[in-house]
Design a protein around this motif. Structure first.
Motif, PDB file in Angstrom:
ATOM      1  N   SER A   3     -26.328  -9.266  55.506  1.00  0.00           N
ATOM      2  CA  SER A   3     -25.877 -10.549  56.051  1.00  0.00           C
ATOM      3  C   SER A   3     -26.917 -11.121  57.011  1.00  0.00           C
ATOM      4  N   GLN A   4     -27.516 -10.260  57.813  1.00  0.00           N
ATOM      5  CA  GLN A   4     -28.567 -10.710  58.727  1.00  0.00           C
ATOM      6  C   GLN A   4     -29.776 -11.209  57.948  1.00  0.00           C
ATOM      7  N   LYS A   5     -30.125 -10.517  56.875  1.00  0.00           N
ATOM      8  CA  LYS A   5     -31.262 -10.948  56.057  1.00  0.00           C
ATOM      9  C   LYS A   5     -30.968 -12.292  55.394  1.00  0.00           C
ATOM     10  N   VAL A   6     -29.739 -12.481  54.929  1.00  0.00           N
ATOM     11  CA  VAL A   6     -29.365 -13.749  54.310  1.00  0.00           C
ATOM     12  C   VAL A   6     -29.451 -14.878  55.328  1.00  0.00           C
ATOM     13  N   ASP A   7     -28.978 -14.638  56.542  1.00  0.00           N
ATOM     14  CA  ASP A   7     -29.070 -15.652  57.589  1.00  0.00           C
ATOM     15  C   ASP A   7     -30.523 -15.994  57.892  1.00  0.00           C
ATOM     16  N   SER A   8     -31.364 -14.968  57.958  1.00  0.00           N
ATOM     17  CA  SER A   8     -32.787 -15.183  58.224  1.00  0.00           C
ATOM     18  C   SER A   8     -33.434 -15.995  57.107  1.00  0.00           C
ATOM     19  N   LEU A   9     -33.146 -15.624  55.859  1.00  0.00           N
ATOM     20  CA  LEU A   9     -33.723 -16.352  54.724  1.00  0.00           C
ATOM     21  C   LEU A   9     -33.200 -17.785  54.658  1.00  0.00           C
ATOM     22  N   SER A  10     -31.956 -17.974  55.002  1.00  0.00           N
ATOM     23  CA  SER A  10     -31.391 -19.324  55.007  1.00  0.00           C
ATOM     24  C   SER A  10     -32.104 -20.193  56.040  1.00  0.00           C
ATOM     25  N   SER A  11     -32.385 -19.619  57.187  1.00  0.00           N
ATOM     26  CA  SER A  11     -33.114 -20.343  58.226  1.00  0.00           C
ATOM     27  C   SER A  11     -34.517 -20.703  57.749  1.00  0.00           C
ATOM     28  N   GLU A  12     -35.186 -19.760  57.092  1.00  0.00           N
ATOM     29  CA  GLU A  12     -36.534 -20.022  56.583  1.00  0.00           C
ATOM     30  C   GLU A  12     -36.518 -21.114  55.514  1.00  0.00           C
ATOM     31  N   VAL A  13     -35.501 -21.100  54.664  1.00  0.00           N
ATOM     32  CA  VAL A  13     -35.394 -22.124  53.622  1.00  0.00           C
ATOM     33  C   VAL A  13     -35.234 -23.504  54.247  1.00  0.00           C
ATOM     34  N   GLN A  14     -34.424 -23.598  55.279  1.00  0.00           N
ATOM     35  CA  GLN A  14     -34.233 -24.892  55.947  1.00  0.00           C
ATOM     36  C   GLN A  14     -35.539 -25.374  56.579  1.00  0.00           C
ATOM     37  N   LYS A  15     -36.293 -24.473  57.198  1.00  0.00           N
ATOM     38  CA  LYS A  15     -37.576 -24.852  57.786  1.00  0.00           C
ATOM     39  C   LYS A  15     -38.546 -25.317  56.710  1.00  0.00           C
ATOM     40  N   ASN A  16     -38.581 -24.578  55.591  1.00  0.00           N
ATOM     41  CA  ASN A  16     -39.487 -24.936  54.506  1.00  0.00           C
ATOM     42  C   ASN A  16     -39.102 -26.260  53.861  1.00  0.00           C
ATOM     43  N   GLN A  17     -37.827 -26.554  53.782  1.00  0.00           N
ATOM     44  CA  GLN A  17     -37.398 -27.836  53.230  1.00  0.00           C
ATOM     45  C   GLN A  17     -37.861 -28.978  54.116  1.00  0.00           C
ATOM     46  N   ALA A  18     -37.748 -28.800  55.414  1.00  0.00           N
ATOM     47  CA  ALA A  18     -38.195 -29.840  56.332  1.00  0.00           C
ATOM     48  C   ALA A  18     -39.707 -30.031  56.235  1.00  0.00           C
ATOM     49  N   THR A  19     -40.441 -28.939  56.144  1.00  0.00           N
ATOM     50  CA  THR A  19     -41.895 -29.011  56.033  1.00  0.00           C
ATOM     51  C   THR A  19     -42.314 -29.689  54.733  1.00  0.00           C
ATOM     52  N   SER A  20     -41.671 -29.331  53.631  1.00  0.00           N
ATOM     53  CA  SER A  20     -42.042 -29.932  52.348  1.00  0.00           C
ATOM     54  C   SER A  20     -41.676 -31.410  52.302  1.00  0.00           C
ATOM     55  N   LYS A  21     -40.582 -31.788  52.940  1.00  0.00           N
ATOM     56  CA  LYS A  21     -40.208 -33.203  52.982  1.00  0.00           C
ATOM     57  C   LYS A  21     -41.240 -33.993  53.783  1.00  0.00           C
ATOM     58  N   SER A  22     -41.676 -33.421  54.898  1.00  0.00           N
ATOM     59  CA  SER A  22     -42.696 -34.074  55.715  1.00  0.00           C
ATOM     60  C   SER A  22     -44.000 -34.219  54.941  1.00  0.00           C
ATOM     61  N   ALA A  23     -44.401 -33.176  54.227  1.00  0.00           N
ATOM     62  CA  ALA A  23     -45.631 -33.236  53.439  1.00  0.00           C
ATOM     63  C   ALA A  23     -45.519 -34.257  52.314  1.00  0.00           C
ATOM     64  N   GLN A  24     -44.357 -34.337  51.706  1.00  0.00           N
ATOM     65  CA  GLN A  24     -44.161 -35.316  50.633  1.00  0.00           C
ATOM     66  C   GLN A  24     -44.237 -36.745  51.168  1.00  0.00           C
ATOM     67  N   GLU A  25     -43.655 -36.979  52.329  1.00  0.00           N
ATOM     68  CA  GLU A  25     -43.720 -38.313  52.930  1.00  0.00           C
ATOM     69  C   GLU A  25     -45.160 -38.679  53.276  1.00  0.00           C
ATOM     70  N   GLU A  26     -45.898 -37.720  53.812  1.00  0.00           N
ATOM     71  CA  GLU A  26     -47.296 -37.967  54.159  1.00  0.00           C
ATOM     72  C   GLU A  26     -48.126 -38.248  52.911  1.00  0.00           C
ATOM     73  N   ALA A  27     -47.865 -37.524  51.833  1.00  0.00           N
ATOM     74  CA  ALA A  27     -48.577 -37.761  50.571  1.00  0.00           C
ATOM     75  C   ALA A  27     -48.259 -39.147  50.021  1.00  0.00           C
ATOM     76  N   THR A  28     -47.028 -39.570  50.142  1.00  0.00           N
ATOM     77  CA  THR A  28     -46.643 -40.910  49.677  1.00  0.00           C
ATOM     78  C   THR A  28     -47.379 -41.981  50.473  1.00  0.00           C
TER      79      THR A  28
END
Length: 81
Positions: free
Chosen positions: A41-66
């Motif tokens: 459960s702790q690992k799932v919470d950690s991975l979920s947090s990382e996924v949210q961070k990566n989604q924000a980073t990829s969205k920012s990179a996509q906006e910058e590329a646009t």
């Protein structure tokens, strides 16, 4: 008749007592599984947090590329023959 009821009551009490007794091996296995579930459960919470961070980073990179593509398109349009 009373002897049969008494015997049935006594056997049901013994049967329930046998079911209520916990085996130490079973209890230790349950504890081990509980610990593994908590760890996972702790690992799932950690991975979920990382996924949210990566989604924000990829969205920012996509906006910058646009924005960069729009700038390139504007520059290219200004150099028409």
């Amino acid at each position: 008749m009373n002897k049969i009821i008494l015997a049935a009551a006594a056997s049901s009490v013994l049967l329930l007592a046998g079911c209520a007794a916990t085996d130490t091996e079973t209890a230790s296995k349950v504890d081990a599984l509980t610990n593994k579930v908590d760890e996972l459960s702790q690992k799932v919470d950690s991975l979920s947090s990382e996924v949210q961070k990566n989604q924000a980073t990829s969205k920012s990179a996509q906006e910058e590329a646009t924005r960069a593509n729009e700038r390139i398109n504007n520059i290219a349009q200004s150099y028409t023959k």
